[in-house]
Design a protein around this motif. Sequence first.
Motif, PDB file in Angstrom:
ATOM      1  N   MET A 194       1.352 -32.205  -9.757  1.00  0.00           N
ATOM      2  CA  MET A 194       2.205 -31.291  -9.007  1.00  0.00           C
ATOM      3  C   MET A 194       2.891 -30.290  -9.932  1.00  0.00           C
ATOM      4  O   MET A 194       2.897 -29.080  -9.670  1.00  0.00           O
ATOM      5  N   PHE A 195       3.480 -30.778 -11.032  1.00  0.00           N
ATOM      6  CA  PHE A 195       4.179 -29.870 -11.940  1.00  0.00           C
ATOM      7  C   PHE A 195       3.204 -28.930 -12.652  1.00  0.00           C
ATOM      8  O   PHE A 195       3.551 -27.779 -12.927  1.00  0.00           O
ATOM      9  N   ALA A 196       2.011 -29.406 -12.960  1.00  0.00           N
ATOM     10  CA  ALA A 196       1.026 -28.524 -13.588  1.00  0.00           C
ATOM     11  C   ALA A 196       0.699 -27.366 -12.661  1.00  0.00           C
ATOM     12  O   ALA A 196       0.611 -26.202 -13.087  1.00  0.00           O
ATOM     13  N   ALA A 197       0.529 -27.655 -11.370  1.00  0.00           N
ATOM     14  CA  ALA A 197       0.255 -26.588 -10.401  1.00  0.00           C
ATOM     15  C   ALA A 197       1.465 -25.698 -10.196  1.00  0.00           C
ATOM     16  O   ALA A 197       1.344 -24.476 -10.037  1.00  0.00           O
ATOM     17  N   GLN A 198       2.655 -26.303 -10.214  1.00  0.00           N
ATOM     18  CA  GLN A 198       3.891 -25.540 -10.014  1.00  0.00           C
ATOM     19  C   GLN A 198       4.109 -24.530 -11.127  1.00  0.00           C
ATOM     20  O   GLN A 198       4.687 -23.460 -10.905  1.00  0.00           O
ATOM     21  N   LYS A 199       3.639 -24.828 -12.324  1.00  0.00           N
ATOM     22  CA  LYS A 199       3.802 -23.909 -13.441  1.00  0.00           C
ATOM     23  C   LYS A 199       2.597 -22.983 -13.601  1.00  0.00           C
ATOM     24  O   LYS A 199       2.749 -21.776 -13.798  1.00  0.00           O
TER      25      LYS A 199
ATOM     26  N   ARG B 230      -0.587 -39.178  -2.616  1.00  0.00           N
ATOM     27  CA  ARG B 230      -1.103 -38.198  -1.647  1.00  0.00           C
ATOM     28  C   ARG B 230      -0.135 -37.036  -1.504  1.00  0.00           C
ATOM     29  O   ARG B 230      -0.548 -35.870  -1.374  1.00  0.00           O
ATOM     30  N   GLY B 231       1.152 -37.338  -1.524  1.00  0.00           N
ATOM     31  CA  GLY B 231       2.141 -36.268  -1.459  1.00  0.00           C
ATOM     32  C   GLY B 231       2.045 -35.340  -2.651  1.00  0.00           C
ATOM     33  O   GLY B 231       2.102 -34.106  -2.499  1.00  0.00           O
TER      34      GLY B 231
ATOM     35  N   LEU C  26      -6.567 -41.090  -9.031  1.00  0.00           N
ATOM     36  CA  LEU C  26      -6.303 -40.800 -10.446  1.00  0.00           C
ATOM     37  C   LEU C  26      -4.802 -40.790 -10.730  1.00  0.00           C
ATOM     38  O   LEU C  26      -4.340 -41.359 -11.726  1.00  0.00           O
ATOM     39  N   VAL C  27      -4.025 -40.166  -9.840  1.00  0.00           N
ATOM     40  CA  VAL C  27      -2.577 -40.107 -10.022  1.00  0.00           C
ATOM     41  C   VAL C  27      -1.979 -41.512  -9.981  1.00  0.00           C
ATOM     42  O   VAL C  27      -1.145 -41.881 -10.817  1.00  0.00           O
ATOM     43  N   ALA C  28      -2.399 -42.317  -9.001  1.00  0.00           N
ATOM     44  CA  ALA C  28      -1.865 -43.677  -8.896  1.00  0.00           C
ATOM     45  C   ALA C  28      -2.258 -44.525 -10.100  1.00  0.00           C
ATOM     46  O   ALA C  28      -1.463 -45.341 -10.584  1.00  0.00           O
ATOM     47  N   LEU C  29      -3.465 -44.333 -10.587  1.00  0.00           N
ATOM     48  CA  LEU C  29      -3.936 -45.086 -11.745  1.00  0.00           C
ATOM     49  C   LEU C  29      -3.171 -44.704 -13.008  1.00  0.00           C
ATOM     50  O   LEU C  29      -2.772 -45.556 -13.808  1.00  0.00           O
TER      51      LEU C  29
ATOM     52  N   GLY D  68       1.201 -44.785 -11.664  1.00  0.00           N
ATOM     53  CA  GLY D  68       1.740 -46.006 -11.084  1.00  0.00           C
ATOM     54  C   GLY D  68       2.493 -45.819  -9.793  1.00  0.00           C
ATOM     55  O   GLY D  68       3.059 -46.782  -9.263  1.00  0.00           O
ATOM     56  N   LYS D  69       2.493 -44.600  -9.241  1.00  0.00           N
ATOM     57  CA  LYS D  69       3.144 -44.419  -7.953  1.00  0.00           C
ATOM     58  C   LYS D  69       2.225 -44.910  -6.843  1.00  0.00           C
ATOM     59  O   LYS D  69       1.020 -45.085  -7.039  1.00  0.00           O
ATOM     60  N   THR D  70       2.796 -45.151  -5.678  1.00  0.00           N
ATOM     61  CA  THR D  70       1.997 -45.673  -4.573  1.00  0.00           C
ATOM     62  C   THR D  70       0.991 -44.638  -4.101  1.00  0.00           C
ATOM     63  O   THR D  70       1.128 -43.432  -4.375  1.00  0.00           O
ATOM     64  N   LEU D  71       0.000 -45.103  -3.357  1.00  0.00           N
ATOM     65  CA  LEU D  71      -1.008 -44.183  -2.828  1.00  0.00           C
ATOM     66  C   LEU D  71      -0.377 -43.134  -1.926  1.00  0.00           C
ATOM     67  O   LEU D  71      -0.761 -41.957  -1.948  1.00  0.00           O
ATOM     68  N   ALA D  72       0.604 -43.538  -1.115  1.00  0.00           N
ATOM     69  CA  ALA D  72       1.259 -42.574  -0.235  1.00  0.00           C
ATOM     70  C   ALA D  72       1.964 -41.494  -1.044  1.00  0.00           C
ATOM     71  O   ALA D  72       1.883 -40.294  -0.721  1.00  0.00           O
TER      72      ALA D  72
END
Length: 502
Positions: free
Chosen positions: A167-172, A113-114, A100-103, A106-110
Amino acid sequence: MDTVRSGRPDVVDVAATAEHTHVDGVARAGGGPAFPDHHPGDGTLVATIEQTSPALLEHAVAGAVAAQPAWAATAPHERARILRTAADLVDRDAERLVALVALDNGKTLAEARGDVAVAAAHLRSAAAWAPLLEGATLPADGTSLRMTFREPVGVVAAVVPFNATLMFAAQKAGPALAAGNAMVLKAPELSPLAAPELAALLVEAGLPAGLLQVVQGAGDVGHALVTHPAVAMVSFTGSTAVGQQVMRDAADGCKRVLLELGGKSANIVFADADLDAAVHAAVGGVFRNAGQRCFAGSRLLVADSVADEVVDRIVAIAEGIRVGDPFDPDAQLGCVISPDHEHRILAMTAAAAAQGARVLTGGARPPGVHPGGAFVAPTVLDVPDDLPAVPDIVREEVFGPVLTVQRFRSPEQAVALANDTPFGLVGGCWTRDVELALGTARAVRSGYFWINSYGALALDAPIGGVGASGVGRELGRIGHEAYTELKTVVIDTAPHRQPRWY
């Protein structure tokens, strides 16, 4: 430079639903004007998102207000249990979330995953802090007992950026919920799909309805949320220009603000550095996530005596980076968020060349990528020190895979160059000289600084910027305490001994 392409696997079906606002524990249609969400790797339509209507936004804030008091009264260990369970659910659904994040981004799968792994880590860190947000007992004078308490602020408005939405949603959300607050979070218009997924997982983990509401839309939705009279605090990550507007919007209600804004960070390589380590860290520091990171090391400052070697090695690595489809497991660099952003990056690069910077590699779309995608080749610009004026790109945030290189002849000049920007988010330096390293870390104006590394954030250490890079800190004890109010309570143990004012 190699390019790679592969077909996108049909692993996430999000286009079938129009319910991307998440209010009171339920996914809902937004009820407002629709806007498209495109996959930046090929331009195809992923989903049509309905902006959250004013009426539904009002309902979302009211739901957060209603839910927050009972949550504040919930035992911290129970809040922690729910956050840990949510982290386990993120791990359970990791592959779906990665896709979902990559879609969406547009970041790579790796890289995706991070992001997913760090989102789970943020929730677990927040869970650990929930029972540790302590007050203090202050020295007494014999007639009173003085103490402080950490209390939730109430309803927090959060606005997160497109570059790492989950990541930012979880960070906040993690620290805010751990402290007993409710949160209404606006998803980024360019990457709207991950935030409601996090809200759904928290509800599945046992979070009571109303405590994490997710709304959708453009700046007008953010403005309505930030200025809402029931909102007590605003936590924003994004550009400096928008952050300044958030501060103005929050001022009318005297709302607390936590702002993590732009950066134009310097990575300094001294002559005695481990050049192999410095070169590879510099490449990752600027090209990871296609340069779309607020703390990207987008300015390389390198000692003149080793500059040619360092720059030649960086250029050689940049030209070998495999650019392409985010879903290709061999791709090392994916796309930027949109065609408009691609055009902006390339225009800034061209303007820098016109101002005298030398394009050593990149500065264009890479060959062989999908024609409908938004891609920028890894770019290195050499900025000679004899130009009549420093090119604008040296001081302005590009938010793309573009590295500027400047040479220095003394530590003092390196620090002066590093500080020659309104931003002050992060920085780094490379040297075997401990005194030089610590002196540079203290002299560079930034909120975070690496020595002999660059780019790895410690989740138990606060991060934030100075100047145009923001206000306040996130992560660590300070970052979790940012979502609390500090109350002082004084108990007079001998009121009969108090002198009368008259």
